[in-house]
Design a protein around this motif. Structure first.
Motif, short mmCIF file in Angstrom:
data_model
loop_
_atom_site.label_atom_id
_atom_site.label_comp_id
_atom_site.label_asym_id
_atom_site.label_seq_id
_atom_site.Cartn_x
_atom_site.Cartn_y
_atom_site.Cartn_z
N ASP A 1 -11.00 -43.61 -0.96
CA ASP A 1 -9.89 -44.50 -1.34
C ASP A 1 -10.30 -45.96 -1.23
N GLU B 1 -12.48 -46.80 -4.18
CA GLU B 1 -11.66 -46.89 -5.38
C GLU B 1 -10.86 -48.19 -5.40
N SER B 2 -10.37 -48.62 -4.24
CA SER B 2 -9.65 -49.90 -4.16
C SER B 2 -10.57 -51.06 -4.51
N HIS C 1 -13.23 -50.92 -6.49
CA HIS C 1 -13.46 -50.89 -7.94
C HIS C 1 -12.25 -51.43 -8.71
N LYS C 2 -11.07 -51.09 -8.26
CA LYS C 2 -9.85 -51.59 -8.90
C LYS C 2 -9.78 -53.12 -8.80
N MET C 3 -10.09 -53.65 -7.61
CA MET C 3 -10.07 -55.10 -7.42
C MET C 3 -11.08 -55.79 -8.33
N ARG D 1 -12.16 -54.72 -11.23
CA ARG D 1 -11.63 -54.68 -12.61
C ARG D 1 -10.56 -55.74 -12.81
N GLU D 2 -9.69 -55.92 -11.82
CA GLU D 2 -8.63 -56.91 -11.93
C GLU D 2 -9.20 -58.33 -12.00
#
Length: 81
Positions: free
Chosen positions: A33, A36-37, A39-41, A43-44
């Motif tokens: 998790d 994944e957080s 990677h999300k950051m 991308r943002e």
């Protein structure tokens, strides 16, 4: 920090051989998790950066459009004289 221990300095922590972060996830030192957080950051941040550049390009395009319209008005004015 695990990322500093990666084999490559530009590691994306997705599938690179020698990635210390991926090894930590596989070994249970780091949760999936959390990765994944991260990677999300990333991308943002990339999206926001791209949006900023597009806005700057859009502003510049509008400026040149205004210059072109002004130049046309000058040409029309000179033809009338």
């Amino acid at each position: 920090m695990l990322a500093r221990e990666c084999r490559f300095s530009d590691c994306t922590h997705t599938q690179e051989c020698g990635c210390r972060v991926l090894e930590a996830v596989a070994g249970g030192e780091l949760s999936q998790d959390r990765l994944e957080s991260y990677h999300k950051m990333k991308r943002e941040l990339a999206y926001l950066s791209e949006r900023q550049h597009k806005s700057a390009d859009r502003v510049e395009k509008e400026r040149w459009r205004d210059v072109a319209l002004f130049a046309r008005e000058i040409k029309k004015y000179r033809k009338k004289r």
